[in-house]
Design an enzyme around this catalytic site. Structure first.
Site, PDB file in Angstrom:
ATOM      1  N   HIS A 175       0.831  -1.209   0.000  1.00  0.00           N
ATOM      2  CA  HIS A 175       0.000   0.000   0.000  1.00  0.00           C
ATOM      3  C   HIS A 175       0.869   1.265   0.000  1.00  0.00           C
ATOM      4  CE1 HIS A 175      -3.688   2.319   1.212  1.00  0.00           C
ATOM      5  NE2 HIS A 175      -2.780   3.102   1.792  1.00  0.00           N
ATOM      6  N   GLU A 176       1.848   1.304   0.900  1.00  0.00           N
ATOM      7  CA  GLU A 176       2.687   2.513   1.010  1.00  0.00           C
ATOM      8  C   GLU A 176       3.564   2.709  -0.229  1.00  0.00           C
ATOM      9  OE1 GLU A 176       2.104   4.731   3.208  1.00  0.00           O
ATOM     10  OE2 GLU A 176       0.738   3.490   4.379  1.00  0.00           O
TER      11      GLU A 176
HETATM   12  N1  TQI Z   1      -1.623   5.577   6.929  1.00  0.00           N
HETATM   13  C1  TQI Z   1      -2.330   6.353   5.979  1.00  0.00           C
HETATM   14  C2  TQI Z   1      -2.239   5.666   4.602  1.00  0.00           C
HETATM   15  O1  TQI Z   1      -1.134   5.295   4.201  1.00  0.00           O
HETATM   16  C3  TQI Z   1      -1.767   7.753   5.853  1.00  0.00           C
HETATM   17  C4  TQI Z   1      -2.665   8.587   5.021  1.00  0.00           C
HETATM   18  C5  TQI Z   1      -3.861   9.073   5.386  1.00  0.00           C
HETATM   19  C6  TQI Z   1      -2.490   8.938   3.663  1.00  0.00           C
HETATM   20  N2  TQI Z   1      -4.417   9.735   4.325  1.00  0.00           N
HETATM   21  C7  TQI Z   1      -3.619   9.678   3.291  1.00  0.00           C
HETATM   22  C8  TQI Z   1      -1.493   8.702   2.740  1.00  0.00           C
HETATM   23  C9  TQI Z   1      -3.774  10.147   1.996  1.00  0.00           C
HETATM   24  C10 TQI Z   1      -1.645   9.191   1.469  1.00  0.00           C
HETATM   25  C11 TQI Z   1      -2.792   9.899   1.102  1.00  0.00           C
HETATM   26  O2  TQI Z   1      -3.254   5.539   3.978  1.00  0.00           O
HETATM   27  S1  TQI Z   1      -2.324   4.333   7.678  1.00  0.00           S
HETATM   28  C12 TQI Z   1      -3.655   1.433   5.345  1.00  0.00           C
HETATM   29  C13 TQI Z   1      -4.975   0.960   4.860  1.00  0.00           C
HETATM   30  C14 TQI Z   1      -2.407   3.003   6.601  1.00  0.00           C
HETATM   31  C15 TQI Z   1      -3.601   2.546   6.159  1.00  0.00           C
HETATM   32  O3  TQI Z   1      -1.417   3.972   8.700  1.00  0.00           O
HETATM   33  O4  TQI Z   1      -3.642   4.694   8.084  1.00  0.00           O
HETATM   34  C16 TQI Z   1      -2.515   0.782   4.984  1.00  0.00           C
HETATM   35  C17 TQI Z   1      -1.258   2.362   6.243  1.00  0.00           C
HETATM   36  F1  TQI Z   1      -5.187   1.365   3.648  1.00  0.00           F
HETATM   37  F2  TQI Z   1      -5.080  -0.323   4.792  1.00  0.00           F
HETATM   38  F3  TQI Z   1      -5.909   1.379   5.645  1.00  0.00           F
HETATM   39  C18 TQI Z   1      -1.297   1.253   5.425  1.00  0.00           C
HETATM   40 CL1  TQI Z   1      -2.547  -0.629   4.004  1.00  0.00          CL
HETATM   41 ZN    ZN Z   2      -2.973   5.038   2.123  1.00  0.00          ZN
END
Ligand code: TQI
Ligand code: ZN
Ligand code: ZN
Length: 168
Positions: free
Chosen positions: A125-126
């Site tokens: 995802h990241e």
């Molecule tokens: N981190 C968020 C994410 O990576 C950070 C974030 C929030 C973000 N809004 C954003 C990044 C808009 C880019 C654009 O989405 S998290 C998931 C998922 C997160 C969430 O820690 O909430 C994953 C990290 F999608 F599964 F909810 C990894 Cl896979």
């Molecule tokens: Zn994300």
């Protein structure tokens, strides 16, 4: 449906071969590095991009590290659950993970902690964000903005592939 960051930032067409490196202060195990290698491969299979690990953290295009709380970029981590990780859009290339999470590195550790998160799922995802993808409204997509603890979602969906192929 897939989305992009405002202005649709992406890695330049002259830069197809990207390097990544791990913050040497983390002293990560080979198992953790292998998880990221696999996650990069999932994206390279659908793009002209290649990803090669570099031992030079300072000069690598993509920089990966685990940090807790305030780690100096204005986007503090928050302890167990909540924010798990974040990545910055091109051309910044920073991928940070919350060191306070219980990370599942391999299935052997999947039982046990109810709040454990699958590292490869979060990495895939990241990396999508690192390459310029925003969130998807399609639940099957790895770029969908929700994942449950213990769940493994590492296969790119058709929507992820269509989005990344618009960029590259
Ligand atoms: N981190 C968020 C994410 O990576 C950070 C974030 C929030 C973000 N809004 C954003 C990044 C808009 C880019 C654009 O989405 S998290 C998931 C998922 C997160 C969430 O820690 O909430 C994953 C990290 F999608 F599964 F909810 C990894 Cl896979
Ligand atoms: Zn994300
Ligand atoms: Zn950070």
């Amino acid at each position: 449906h897939y989305s992009f960051f405002p202005g649709m930032p992406r890695w330049s067409s002259r830069r197809r071969d990207l390097t990544y490196a791990f913050d040497p202060r983390n002293q990560l195990s080979d198992d953790v590095k292998r998880v990221f290698g696999n996650a990069f491969t999932r994206w390279s299979e659908w793009t002209p991009l290649t990803f090669t690990e570099s031992s030079n953290y300072d000069t690598a295009d993509l920089k990966i590290g685990f940090y807790g709380g305030n780690h100096g970029d204005g986007e503090d981590f928050d302890g167990v659950l909540g924010t798990l990780a974040h990545a910055f859009a091109p051309p910044r290339g920073l991928l940070h993970l919350d060191s306070d999470e219980t990370w599942i590195i391999d299935d052997v550790f999947a039982s046990g902690s109810p709040s454990a998160m699958d590292l490869e799922s979060v990495a895939v995802h990241e990396i999508g964000h690192l390459l310029g993808l925003g969130h998807s409204s399609i639940e099957e997509a790895v770029m969908f903005p929700t994942i449950s603890s213990g769940v493994r979602k590492v296969e790119l969906a058709r929507d992820d592939v269509e989005g990344i192929q618009v960029l590259y």
